[in-house]
Design an enzyme around this catalytic site. Structure first.
Site, mmCIF file in Angstrom:
data_model
loop_
_atom_site.group_PDB
_atom_site.id
_atom_site.type_symbol
_atom_site.label_atom_id
_atom_site.label_comp_id
_atom_site.label_asym_id
_atom_site.label_seq_id
_atom_site.Cartn_x
_atom_site.Cartn_y
_atom_site.Cartn_z
ATOM 1 C CD GLU A 1 1.741 -6.192 5.002
ATOM 2 O OE1 GLU A 1 1.031 -5.229 5.292
ATOM 3 O OE2 GLU A 1 1.472 -7.005 4.089
ATOM 4 C CD GLU B 1 -1.193 -2.009 -2.860
ATOM 5 O OE1 GLU B 1 -1.660 -1.397 -3.826
ATOM 6 O OE2 GLU B 1 -0.731 -3.152 -2.939
ATOM 7 C CG ASN C 1 -5.109 -10.228 4.773
ATOM 8 O OD1 ASN C 1 -5.359 -9.205 5.395
ATOM 9 N ND2 ASN C 1 -4.086 -10.321 3.948
ATOM 10 C CG LEU D 1 -19.909 -4.593 7.287
ATOM 11 C CD1 LEU D 1 -20.892 -4.136 8.366
ATOM 12 C CD2 LEU D 1 -20.292 -6.000 6.809
ATOM 13 N N GLY E 1 -19.941 -4.414 -3.308
ATOM 14 C CA GLY E 1 -19.448 -3.912 -4.587
ATOM 15 C C GLY E 1 -19.123 -5.015 -5.568
ATOM 16 N N GLY F 1 -10.349 -7.272 -4.458
ATOM 17 C CA GLY F 1 -9.221 -7.567 -5.350
ATOM 18 C C GLY F 1 -7.934 -7.232 -4.628
ATOM 19 C CB CYS G 1 -3.314 -8.856 0.382
ATOM 20 S SG CYS G 1 -1.720 -8.047 0.521
ATOM 21 N NE ARG H 1 0.761 -5.865 -6.970
ATOM 22 C CZ ARG H 1 1.520 -5.869 -5.860
ATOM 23 N NH1 ARG H 1 2.335 -6.875 -5.628
ATOM 24 N NH2 ARG H 1 1.464 -4.884 -4.996
HETATM 25 C C1 UDX Z 1 -5.346 -5.712 2.565
HETATM 26 C C2 UDX Z 1 -5.542 -5.685 4.088
HETATM 27 O O1 UDX Z 1 -6.539 -4.727 4.433
HETATM 28 C C3 UDX Z 1 -4.242 -5.377 4.815
HETATM 29 O O2 UDX Z 1 -4.425 -5.466 6.214
HETATM 30 C C4 UDX Z 1 -3.179 -6.404 4.361
HETATM 31 O O3 UDX Z 1 -1.957 -6.091 4.955
HETATM 32 C C5 UDX Z 1 -3.041 -6.412 2.853
HETATM 33 O O4 UDX Z 1 -4.325 -6.651 2.253
HETATM 34 P P1 UDX Z 1 -5.147 -3.932 0.596
HETATM 35 O O5 UDX Z 1 -5.036 -5.099 -0.327
HETATM 36 O O6 UDX Z 1 -4.212 -2.790 0.428
HETATM 37 O O7 UDX Z 1 -4.982 -4.408 2.127
HETATM 38 O O8 UDX Z 1 -6.612 -3.336 0.418
HETATM 39 P P2 UDX Z 1 -7.966 -3.251 1.254
HETATM 40 O O9 UDX Z 1 -8.247 -1.837 1.541
HETATM 41 O O10 UDX Z 1 -8.030 -4.184 2.379
HETATM 42 O O11 UDX Z 1 -9.015 -3.711 0.141
HETATM 43 C C6 UDX Z 1 -8.949 -5.001 -0.482
HETATM 44 C C7 UDX Z 1 -10.064 -5.157 -1.492
HETATM 45 O O12 UDX Z 1 -11.330 -5.267 -0.847
HETATM 46 C C8 UDX Z 1 -10.213 -3.979 -2.470
HETATM 47 O O13 UDX Z 1 -10.498 -4.484 -3.743
HETATM 48 C C9 UDX Z 1 -11.368 -3.192 -1.923
HETATM 49 O O14 UDX Z 1 -12.054 -2.432 -2.888
HETATM 50 C C10 UDX Z 1 -12.246 -4.331 -1.389
HETATM 51 N N1 UDX Z 1 -13.161 -3.922 -0.319
HETATM 52 C C11 UDX Z 1 -12.655 -3.461 0.866
HETATM 53 C C12 UDX Z 1 -14.531 -4.049 -0.497
HETATM 54 O O15 UDX Z 1 -14.993 -4.484 -1.565
HETATM 55 N N2 UDX Z 1 -15.367 -3.709 0.527
HETATM 56 C C13 UDX Z 1 -14.894 -3.246 1.726
HETATM 57 O O16 UDX Z 1 -15.733 -2.971 2.606
HETATM 58 C C14 UDX Z 1 -13.510 -3.116 1.898
#
Ligand code: UDX
Length: 407
Positions: free
Chosen positions: A138, A142, A195, A238, A241, A245, A248, A316
């Site tokens: 998948e 979230e 990922n 992009l 920050g 986290g 995943c 998490r």
């Molecule tokens: C992620 C993947 O996007 C998804 O495809 C996979 O199935 C599960 O893992 P998720 O963990 O829900 O999804 O969150 P995501 O929106 O990808 O963000 C992950 C982390 O990266 C967050 O802490 C977010 O704040 C950070 N992030 C994301 C950044 O710091 N900068 C960005 O540009 C995007």
């Protein structure tokens, strides 16, 4: 179809709801009694926008139980159980245990692995259970998980058995997403590659943010915007920050890096992305210390946001929590506020409003991009915008990640 879903976490519960909505009979298996009761009472134990309503609307086609024997007549079982990383390596025990439990009930169902697993896992599950195994990773995020599941960018189907692959194709036909049918191993690796690539993109922009801070006149947000117009780069992932986290990226990057090392083919770029990410907390702390001095003892620091990103109650792998641990280790007094995070933290004071949290702190760190933090009033207190949600230089004493504050 009659479908079993093993494990009702974020992915399992959303998959159950969306597949019931698509007209299937879905039996969700959850062994944690408290969680199971919550689903049966129509109050999902997790916060995912729209999930409660989706489950209520499709109640007739949804059964939640802890009893595997209810799976007797299913055609397929999705495995959506956790695959944690323990000491850097993936722990597949929940996958094997749940696959065996299904195999004890039915000899004809196809197992569909949705959890993230290292290449070779599906083949092992097949040889241990004798059931056909399809890898169907998948890619949902979230916060937007329902929409991502209804309208994914692509469906990846890895299988040795053509009939099993066709069955899974039929399940997802309604999404109208492009489908790639391939080997189990390719499908398993596609998930990690995706990922890791996204995590690397984030670490790339975070390292660039550090550089921007050293150049008068540079702002990483504008640099990222300029890059993002290029279709080959795209504007997504992009955002500089506090680092990535969640449940995943941290675990998957570590697991695939370790797996690659064991295969004597290290992924050095991913290893570096992990290292850059682990240094983001140091970065935030050093910005704080530049203003407050090296000794944080007894200094009241307010942390806004505990979840790993907005629109979830999930903490998490949250960078905000790691930041708090670092501040506590430096003997700071830590005040926190988050609108919905479900977490019990020791030795911190959790406030019911952001205003109270700010009022009781000498400096504020924005650690999650909750929209409500966009209009905070801080009375010239020091603010570290570690998520870049405030307009640059919008008030005195605002320090933003990736923005030079040198005059
Ligand atoms: C992620 C993947 O996007 C998804 O495809 C996979 O199935 C599960 O893992 P998720 O963990 O829900 O999804 O969150 P995501 O929106 O990808 O963000 C992950 C982390 O990266 C967050 O802490 C977010 O704040 C950070 N992030 C994301 C950044 O710091 N900068 C960005 O540009 C995007």
């Amino acid at each position: 179809m009659k479908i079993g879903i093993i494990g009702l976490g974020y992915i399992g519960s959303v998959t159950a709801g969306v597949l019931a909505e698509a007209g299937n009979d879905v039996i969700g298996i959850e062994i944690d009694k408290k969680r199971l009761d919550a689903f049966n009472n129509g109050e999902p134990p997790i916060f995912e926008p729209g999930l409660k309503e989706l489950i209520a609307k499709n109640k007739k086609r949804l059964t939640f139980t802890s009893d595997y024997s209810r799976l007797k007549e299913i055609q397929v079982a999705f495995l959506t159980v956790p695959t944690p990383t323990v000491n850097g390596r993936i722990d597949l025990s929940y996958i094997f245990a749940s696959a065996k439990s299904v195999a004890e009930i039915t000899k004809t169902a196809t197992l569909i692995i949705k959890s993230t697993v290292v290449p070779g896992t599906a083949a092992k599950v097949n040889s241990e259970t004798g059931l056909a195994v399809v890898s169907n990773p998948e890619f949902t995020k979230e916060g937007t998980a329902i929409d991502d599941t209804r309208r994914p960018d692509r469906i990846i189907i890895g299988a040795k058995d053509g009939n099993a692959a066709n069955l899974v194709e039929k399940i997802w036909e309604f999404t109208e997403a492009p489908i790639l049918k391939t080997t189990n191993e390719n499908a398993e690796l596609i998930k990690y590659a995706s990922n890791s690539f996204l995590a690397t993109k984030i670490s790339f922009i975070n390292e660039l943010a550090n550089l921007c801070e050293t150049i008068s006149g540079c702002d990483v947000e504008t640099v990222a915007k300029g890059m993002g117009f290029d279709k080959r780069i795209s504007p997504y992932f992009l955002k500089a920050g506090i680092g990535y986290g969640g449940s995943c990226f941290p675990k998957d990057t570590t697991a695939i890096a370790e797996f690659a090392k064991e295969n004597k083919s290290p992924l050095t770029l991913v290893e570096t992305a992990i290292k850059i990410n682990s240094e983001r907390i140091d970065k935030v702390i050093s910005l704080l210390k530049e203003e407050l001095g090296n000794n944080l003892r007894e200094k009241k620091i307010g942390v806004l946001g505990l979840t790993f990103k907005q629109d979830t109650d999930d903490t998490r792998g949250s960078q905000a929590i790691q930041l708090i641990e670092r501040l506590l280790a430096e003997s700071a007094i830590v005040n926190v506020y988050d609108p919905i995070a479900k977490v019990n933290l020791e030795n911190v004071k959790r406030f019911k409003t952001k205003e109270d949290c700010i009022e009781n702190s000498v400096a504020i760190i924005i650690a999650t991009e909750w929209p409500e933090f966009k209009n905070i009033k801080v009375n010239d207190k020091l603010v570290i915008d570690a998520k870049r949600i405030l307009p640059p230089r919008s008030f005195n004493n605002l320090k933003s990640i990736g923005l030079s504050w040198r005059k």
